[in-house]
Scaffold this motif. Structure first.
Motif, short mmCIF file in Angstrom:
data_model
loop_
_atom_site.label_atom_id
_atom_site.label_comp_id
_atom_site.label_asym_id
_atom_site.label_seq_id
_atom_site.Cartn_x
_atom_site.Cartn_y
_atom_site.Cartn_z
N PHE A 1 0.82 -1.21 0.00
CA PHE A 1 0.00 0.00 0.00
C PHE A 1 0.86 1.27 0.00
CE2 PHE A 1 -3.47 -2.81 1.49
CZ PHE A 1 -4.37 -2.50 0.49
N CYS A 2 2.04 1.21 0.60
CA CYS A 2 2.94 2.37 0.51
C CYS A 2 3.39 2.61 -0.92
CB CYS A 2 4.15 2.17 1.43
SG CYS A 2 3.77 2.43 3.17
N LEU A 3 3.63 1.55 -1.66
CA LEU A 3 3.98 1.70 -3.07
C LEU A 3 2.80 2.28 -3.85
CD1 LEU A 3 6.01 -1.55 -3.70
CD2 LEU A 3 6.87 0.79 -3.87
N LEU A 4 1.58 1.86 -3.52
CA LEU A 4 0.41 2.43 -4.18
C LEU A 4 0.25 3.91 -3.84
CD1 LEU A 4 -2.15 -0.48 -3.70
CD2 LEU A 4 -1.01 0.20 -5.81
N LEU A 5 0.49 4.27 -2.60
CA LEU A 5 0.41 5.68 -2.21
C LEU A 5 1.52 6.51 -2.86
CD1 LEU A 5 -0.54 5.45 1.57
CD2 LEU A 5 -1.95 6.28 -0.32
N LEU A 6 2.68 5.92 -3.02
CA LEU A 6 3.75 6.62 -3.73
C LEU A 6 3.35 6.89 -5.17
CD1 LEU A 6 6.68 7.66 -3.63
CD2 LEU A 6 7.39 5.37 -4.34
N GLY A 7 2.68 5.93 -5.80
CA GLY A 7 2.15 6.14 -7.15
C GLY A 7 1.13 7.26 -7.18
N ALA A 8 0.29 7.36 -6.15
CA ALA A 8 -0.67 8.44 -6.08
C ALA A 8 0.03 9.79 -5.92
CB ALA A 8 -1.65 8.21 -4.94
N ALA A 9 1.12 9.82 -5.18
CA ALA A 9 1.89 11.06 -5.04
C ALA A 9 2.51 11.46 -6.37
CB ALA A 9 2.97 10.88 -3.98
N PHE A 10 2.99 10.48 -7.13
CA PHE A 10 3.52 10.78 -8.46
C PHE A 10 2.40 11.29 -9.37
CE2 PHE A 10 7.12 7.66 -7.65
CZ PHE A 10 8.08 8.65 -7.54
N ALA A 11 1.20 10.74 -9.24
CA ALA A 11 0.07 11.19 -10.05
C ALA A 11 -0.28 12.64 -9.71
CB ALA A 11 -1.14 10.29 -9.83
N LEU A 12 -0.24 12.99 -8.43
CA LEU A 12 -0.51 14.36 -8.03
C LEU A 12 0.56 15.31 -8.56
CD1 LEU A 12 -2.28 16.28 -6.39
CD2 LEU A 12 -0.83 15.76 -4.41
N ALA A 13 1.81 14.89 -8.49
CA ALA A 13 2.89 15.72 -9.03
C ALA A 13 2.75 15.89 -10.54
CB ALA A 13 4.25 15.10 -8.69
N LEU A 14 2.33 14.84 -11.22
CA LEU A 14 2.10 14.92 -12.66
C LEU A 14 0.97 15.89 -12.97
CD1 LEU A 14 2.68 13.87 -15.53
CD2 LEU A 14 1.06 12.02 -15.07
N LEU A 15 -0.10 15.82 -12.20
CA LEU A 15 -1.23 16.74 -12.39
C LEU A 15 -0.81 18.19 -12.20
CD1 LEU A 15 -4.29 17.09 -12.82
CD2 LEU A 15 -4.52 16.90 -10.34
N VAL A 16 -0.06 18.45 -11.16
CA VAL A 16 0.42 19.82 -10.91
C VAL A 16 1.33 20.28 -12.03
CG1 VAL A 16 1.86 21.21 -9.38
CG2 VAL A 16 0.14 19.69 -8.42
N THR A 17 2.21 19.41 -12.51
CA THR A 17 3.11 19.76 -13.60
C THR A 17 2.34 20.10 -14.87
OG1 THR A 17 4.80 18.30 -12.69
CG2 THR A 17 5.03 18.92 -15.00
N VAL A 18 1.33 19.33 -15.19
CA VAL A 18 0.54 19.58 -16.39
C VAL A 18 -0.24 20.88 -16.26
CG1 VAL A 18 -1.42 18.72 -17.73
CG2 VAL A 18 0.41 17.17 -17.06
N ILE A 19 -0.80 21.15 -15.10
CA ILE A 19 -1.56 22.38 -14.90
C ILE A 19 -0.65 23.60 -14.99
CG2 ILE A 19 -2.84 23.72 -13.17
CD1 ILE A 19 -4.13 21.08 -12.31
N VAL A 20 0.52 23.53 -14.38
CA VAL A 20 1.45 24.67 -14.42
C VAL A 20 1.94 24.90 -15.84
CG1 VAL A 20 3.74 25.44 -13.68
CG2 VAL A 20 2.13 24.49 -12.02
N ARG A 21 2.25 23.85 -16.56
CA ARG A 21 2.70 24.01 -17.95
C ARG A 21 1.62 24.60 -18.83
NH1 ARG A 21 6.43 18.97 -19.93
NH2 ARG A 21 8.20 19.43 -18.58
#
Length: 69
Positions: free
Chosen positions: A44-64
């Motif tokens: 589940f920690c690996l799954l949560l890490l994936g969710a954190a990467f998804a959030l970082a990806l979302l922020v990156t796309v919005i900022v760009r």
């Protein structure tokens, strides 16, 4: 940057699911048997890490997209 985040997200989710599935299929594997039920936390920690990467990806796309005219 976005490609790396997407790849890290996918790999993290895959590893998290694979870790949990392997624990349920064969809990006598060398590393898995030593951890016992802590394997669920690791997966589940690996799954949560994936969710954190998804959030970082979302922020990156919005900022760009906000920077483009």
């Amino acid at each position: 940057m976005a490609r790396r985040l997407a790849a890290a997200m996918g790999v993290s989710w895959f590893l998290g699911v694979a870790w949990i599935v392997l624990y349920y299929v064969d809990p006598t594997l060398p590393i898995l048997s030593d951890l016992g039920n802590w394997n669920l936390l690791a997966g589940f920690c690996l799954l949560l890490l994936g969710a954190a990467f998804a959030l970082a990806l979302l922020v990156t796309v919005i900022v760009r997209s906000a920077r483009r005219p």
